[in-house]
Write a protein that holds these residues in place. Structure first.
Motif, PDB file in Angstrom:
ATOM      1  N   GLU A  44       0.430  -0.900  -0.206  1.00  0.00           N
ATOM      2  CA  GLU A  44       0.385  -0.518   0.170  1.00  0.00           C
ATOM      3  C   GLU A  44       0.904   1.223   0.218  1.00  0.00           C
ATOM      4  O   GLU A  44       0.377   2.188  -0.643  1.00  0.00           O
ATOM      5  N   THR A  45       1.586   1.344   0.560  1.00  0.00           N
ATOM      6  CA  THR A  45       2.952   2.673   0.833  1.00  0.00           C
ATOM      7  C   THR A  45       3.074   2.874  -0.648  1.00  0.00           C
ATOM      8  O   THR A  45       3.513   4.304  -0.895  1.00  0.00           O
ATOM      9  N   GLN A  96       2.226   1.739  -3.317  1.00  0.00           N
ATOM     10  CA  GLN A  96       1.355   2.197  -4.219  1.00  0.00           C
ATOM     11  C   GLN A  96       1.263   4.073  -4.268  1.00  0.00           C
ATOM     12  O   GLN A  96       0.722   4.663  -5.187  1.00  0.00           O
ATOM     13  N   LEU A  97       1.021   4.353  -2.676  1.00  0.00           N
ATOM     14  CA  LEU A  97       0.735   5.566  -2.345  1.00  0.00           C
ATOM     15  C   LEU A  97       1.755   6.367  -3.218  1.00  0.00           C
ATOM     16  O   LEU A  97       1.144   7.348  -3.810  1.00  0.00           O
ATOM     17  N   PHE A  98       2.914   6.050  -3.238  1.00  0.00           N
ATOM     18  CA  PHE A  98       4.072   6.625  -4.185  1.00  0.00           C
ATOM     19  C   PHE A  98       3.605   6.711  -5.711  1.00  0.00           C
ATOM     20  O   PHE A  98       4.147   8.529  -5.648  1.00  0.00           O
ATOM     21  N   GLN A 153       0.984   7.167  -7.140  1.00  0.00           N
ATOM     22  CA  GLN A 153      -0.141   7.148  -7.609  1.00  0.00           C
ATOM     23  C   GLN A 153       0.859   8.787  -7.259  1.00  0.00           C
ATOM     24  O   GLN A 153       0.373  10.315  -8.295  1.00  0.00           O
ATOM     25  N   LEU A 154       1.337   9.206  -5.751  1.00  0.00           N
ATOM     26  CA  LEU A 154       1.739  10.517  -5.629  1.00  0.00           C
ATOM     27  C   LEU A 154       2.614  10.715  -7.107  1.00  0.00           C
ATOM     28  O   LEU A 154       2.862  12.226  -7.778  1.00  0.00           O
ATOM     29  N   VAL A 206       1.570  12.217 -10.518  1.00  0.00           N
ATOM     30  CA  VAL A 206       0.647  13.702 -10.315  1.00  0.00           C
ATOM     31  C   VAL A 206       2.008  14.069 -10.537  1.00  0.00           C
ATOM     32  O   VAL A 206       2.246  15.368 -11.379  1.00  0.00           O
ATOM     33  N   TYR A 227      11.107   3.864  -4.105  1.00  0.00           N
ATOM     34  CA  TYR A 227      11.529   4.622  -3.666  1.00  0.00           C
ATOM     35  C   TYR A 227      10.650   4.819  -2.275  1.00  0.00           C
ATOM     36  O   TYR A 227      10.978   4.698  -1.041  1.00  0.00           O
ATOM     37  N   LEU A 237      10.574  15.765   4.331  1.00  0.00           N
ATOM     38  CA  LEU A 237       9.626  17.058   3.207  1.00  0.00           C
ATOM     39  C   LEU A 237      10.459  17.545   2.814  1.00  0.00           C
ATOM     40  O   LEU A 237      10.574  18.584   1.758  1.00  0.00           O
ATOM     41  N   LEU A 291      13.268  16.809   0.096  1.00  0.00           N
ATOM     42  CA  LEU A 291      12.251  16.734  -0.859  1.00  0.00           C
ATOM     43  C   LEU A 291      11.931  17.504  -2.010  1.00  0.00           C
ATOM     44  O   LEU A 291      12.301  17.412  -3.104  1.00  0.00           O
ATOM     45  N   GLN A 302      -5.940  19.408 -10.369  1.00  0.00           N
ATOM     46  CA  GLN A 302      -5.466  18.921 -10.674  1.00  0.00           C
ATOM     47  C   GLN A 302      -4.355  17.929  -9.990  1.00  0.00           C
ATOM     48  O   GLN A 302      -3.980  17.025 -10.184  1.00  0.00           O
ATOM     49  N   ASN A 329      -5.773  14.363  -6.694  1.00  0.00           N
ATOM     50  CA  ASN A 329      -5.036  13.368  -6.548  1.00  0.00           C
ATOM     51  C   ASN A 329      -4.490  13.182  -4.965  1.00  0.00           C
ATOM     52  O   ASN A 329      -4.171  12.358  -4.589  1.00  0.00           O
ATOM     53  N   PHE A 330      -4.435  14.348  -3.885  1.00  0.00           N
ATOM     54  CA  PHE A 330      -4.122  13.712  -2.726  1.00  0.00           C
ATOM     55  C   PHE A 330      -5.079  13.289  -1.687  1.00  0.00           C
ATOM     56  O   PHE A 330      -5.566  13.040  -1.087  1.00  0.00           O
ATOM     57  N   ARG A 347      -6.273   5.737   2.362  1.00  0.00           N
ATOM     58  CA  ARG A 347      -4.454   4.867   2.168  1.00  0.00           C
ATOM     59  C   ARG A 347      -4.115   4.632   3.520  1.00  0.00           C
ATOM     60  O   ARG A 347      -3.644   4.068   3.882  1.00  0.00           O
ATOM     61  N   ILE A 385      -3.081   1.515   5.936  1.00  0.00           N
ATOM     62  CA  ILE A 385      -2.229   1.433   6.532  1.00  0.00           C
ATOM     63  C   ILE A 385      -1.667   1.284   7.712  1.00  0.00           C
ATOM     64  O   ILE A 385      -1.282   0.173   8.133  1.00  0.00           O
ATOM     65  N   LEU A 434       3.653  10.942   7.156  1.00  0.00           N
ATOM     66  CA  LEU A 434       3.278  10.854   5.778  1.00  0.00           C
ATOM     67  C   LEU A 434       2.078  12.219   6.170  1.00  0.00           C
ATOM     68  O   LEU A 434       1.285  12.475   4.995  1.00  0.00           O
ATOM     69  N   TRP A 448       2.946  15.296   6.198  1.00  0.00           N
ATOM     70  CA  TRP A 448       3.312  16.007   5.045  1.00  0.00           C
ATOM     71  C   TRP A 448       1.763  16.083   3.617  1.00  0.00           C
ATOM     72  O   TRP A 448       1.799  17.193   3.643  1.00  0.00           O
TER      73      TRP A 448
END
Lengths: 177, 177
Positions: free
Chosen positions: A26-27, A29-31, A33-34, A37, A48, A105, A108, B116, B120-121, B127, B131, B153, B156
């Motif tokens: 799941e984690t 997948q989260l990334f 999806q992010l 975008v 990552y 964050l 990044l 946009q 997406n967030f 999720r 998790i 997360l 973030w």
DNA sequence: TATTTATCTCAAAATAAATTGAACCTACCA
DNA sequence: TGGTAGGTTCAATTTATTTTGAGATAAATA
């Protein structure tokens, strides 16, 4: 229960690549999806993501086996993430290089904005000057309108540059403090 | 020089589609480049770019002919841009619908971020809860680490949401005022 | 020094995204 | 009331991006 041959029950050992558990899946997948975008490759996001949920640094072998990646993708992905500053190497008693996620964050976002977004705005200044120069060759009324548009674009670009430092400062501060 | 048949020398007339001049070409290119960074389609950026440099509203015919687009692309592009609020229709004495660019940075950026990016967030919250729930089933030490990551997360995501209004306010204000 | 292991490179293959255009609506007008 | 211009939709095609994997390279080990 007795241990045999393997050094310790908790150490995963060199050739031990268990399938992803639900938390990992799941984690990741989260990334992914992010990443979509932000216009980043899914395979890189998977790497990552796996590093992000891993309590210990991982060598390339790990993402190749556990994420079903090709050697090529793993290598490209890691070098991209290193370059971006999203991942760092960790010294480990092993010939293989081990990696861990940089999970701040502020770091990044700042690197991402600078390298991926800002870099693409850089040369727009030169183009705007070219447009302005060409615009002067048009008829008076057309020139006026076009120059006005250029002015508008310049102010957009100025506004955007003005905002970035503020944005980074806000991202860096904790919990709204 | 006498005019004949055409209503007036300055009015482009229904079937008059001159090739793009340098100002138009460069402006369109600027938007295409920007679109790439923002993950938008080049053909849509071309349409927006042409409308942005045009002193008067244009009908679909215009971008089809002058940008060499198919009817399909023009139609899809315009409906996307309308939906995004980057373009609006203008009443004109003509059966064809005419469009013009919405050129306020604040409007554009705000709608873009909302539709946009933010959209997406939205579902990432659910999720994260999933998790966290799964993480509790892991061994104590693994659970601790995973829950810590989830916490990170969440912060973030909180930080990001906190920043958006500030960002929009800054984009709206003029020239640093 | 030869061999094995880890990593990198890049052309080819696989996949995904964007664009086209034919078929289809729907007003308007002759 | 039939023809036509303007517009839409979507399956098929084209184009672009991502991934793969067969070598090449290099460093560690025997």
């Amino acid at each position: 229960m007795k241990q045999n041959s393997m050094p310790a029950g908790t150490a995963p050992g060199r050739n031990h690549f268990p399938p992803l558990n639900p938390v990992e899946r799941e984690t990741i997948q989260l990334f992914v999806q992010l990443a979509r975008v932000l216009g980043q490759r899914p395979s890189f996001a998977e790497i990552y993501g796996l590093l992000f949920v891993s309590p210990r640094p991982l060598p390339q072998d790990d993402f190749i086996k556990r994420l079903n990646l090709s050697k090529g993708s793993a290598s490209q992905g890691i070098s991209y993430l290193l370059e971006l500053g999203a991942v760092r190497t960790v010294a480990v008693d092993d010939r293989r290089v081990h990696y861990e996620a940089v999970a701040e964050l502020r770091n990044l976002a700042s690197r991402f904005l600078r390298q991926q977004v800002l870099a693409n705005f850089e040369d727009s200044g030169a183009r705007l000057d070219r447009i302005a120069a060409e615009a002067k060759k048009l008829s008076a009324s057309e020139a006026e309108f076009a120059l006005n548009r250029v002015k508008m674009l310049k102010s957009w670009s100025k506004n955007t540059r003005r905002i970035l430092p503020v944005l980074l400062a806000l991202l860096g501060s904790r919990n709204g403090k």
